[in-house]
Write an enzyme that holds these catalytic residues in place. Structure first.
Site, PDB file in Angstrom:
ATOM      1  N   ASN A   1       6.052 -54.031  38.805  1.00 49.25           N
ATOM      2  CA  ASN A   1       7.166 -53.448  39.563  1.00 49.25           C
ATOM      3  C   ASN A   1       6.819 -52.058  40.086  1.00 49.25           C
ATOM      4  OD1 ASN A   1       9.214 -55.533  39.176  1.00 49.25           O
ATOM      5  ND2 ASN A   1       9.192 -54.920  37.032  1.00 49.25           N
TER       6      ASN A   1
ATOM      7  N   ASP B   1      -0.547 -43.889  35.874  1.00 46.95           N
ATOM      8  CA  ASP B   1       0.660 -43.887  35.045  1.00 46.95           C
ATOM      9  C   ASP B   1       0.387 -43.325  33.660  1.00 46.95           C
ATOM     10  OD1 ASP B   1      -0.974 -46.092  34.514  1.00 46.95           O
ATOM     11  OD2 ASP B   1       0.703 -47.414  34.018  1.00 46.95           O
TER      12      ASP B   1
END
Length: 257
Positions: A11, A110
């Site tokens: 996502n 991330d």
């Protein structure tokens, strides 16, 4: 208002941050064939539904573990929001912490962003457990440096593998058991207990090894959608933050102004 974009393998999360407040947050499936115009139609409609004009966006930052989406996301910011986005991992972008691994370019954006936020909010030494497409453990040192970590198959990947490789095993969703039993009386229970308690045991075992390696006073922070479920069933996790990556993106943006 700051636009943060966190593009993961499954996502992509778009968020609008106003000062210290996350004003809006939207999620779309990550697709490397999506065009600039598709992104714009999607996000502009959502902004309009929430009474936000695109002119409120004055800056943007992108973290992506999918290289193919960086260009259309960057063009979205330039073409429609009239701002040059900061891309985590690009040359010249400052994290504000040292990255002490053999090849810093290999580390997922991330994971670095989470380490930045964890150090700023809680301080090291700390292990950050992120329940994403992969389950990762990342180490933040005493001085905030990123020291490396562990990458494991994500929970949904494991569930998919069971379903695809074993003809009689159904596709199931992860859920927390109602009690502490680990012996399933049905195939469904056996799968649910195996995945859930198996991951709890993995977390506890790896956290113990990391503490032995880096010091017993190391805190453990969990993030990702499934973090609260697991945190409620083990003492190995000290803190939970569902918005860690967004907060890290905000910090990195500020450090590059």
């Amino acid at each position: 208002m700051l636009l943060t974009i966190d593009a993961g393998n499954t996502n992509t999360v778009f968020a609008l941050i106003d000062g210290d407040e996350i004003a809006e947050q939207w999620r779309i499936s990550t697709a490397d064939q999506r065009t600039v115009e598709e992104y714009m139609v999607w996000i502009s409609n959502l902004m309009a539904l929430h009474g936000r004009d695109i002119s409120v966006i004055t800056g943007a930052i992108i973290a992506s573990v999918v290289p193919q989406v960086v260009w259309p996301l960057s063009q979205l910011c330039k073409k429609y929001f009239n701002c040059e986005p900061i891309v985590v991992g690009a040359d010249g972008v400052k994290l504000g912490v040292d990255v002490r691994v053999d090849n810093p370019k290999e580390v997922g954006a991330d994971r670095l962003v989470n380490a930045v936020a964890a150090d700023a909010i809680y301080g090291g030494p700390m292990a950050v457990v992120d329940f994403g497409t992969a389950t990762t453990f990342d180490i933040v040192g005493n001085d905030g440096a990123y020291l490396g970590g562990i990458i494991c198959p994500g929970i949904n990947l494991s569930l998919s593998a069971l379903n695809q490789a074993a003809a009689k095993l159904p596709r199931i969703a992860i859920s927390a058991p109602e009690d502490t039993r680990v012996t399933g009386k049905t195939t469904l229970e056996a799968m649910q207990y195996g995945i859930f308690w198996g991951y709890v045991s993995m977390i506890e075992g790896l956290v113990k090894r990391l503490k032995d390696e880096h010091g017993q006073n190391m805190k453990v922070l969990a993030t990702g959608g499934l973090a609260p479920i697991f945190a409620d069933h083990t003492d190995a996790i000290d803190h939970v933050s569902g918005e860690l990556t967004l907060l890290g993106l905000k910090l990195i943006f500020e450090r590059n102004q």
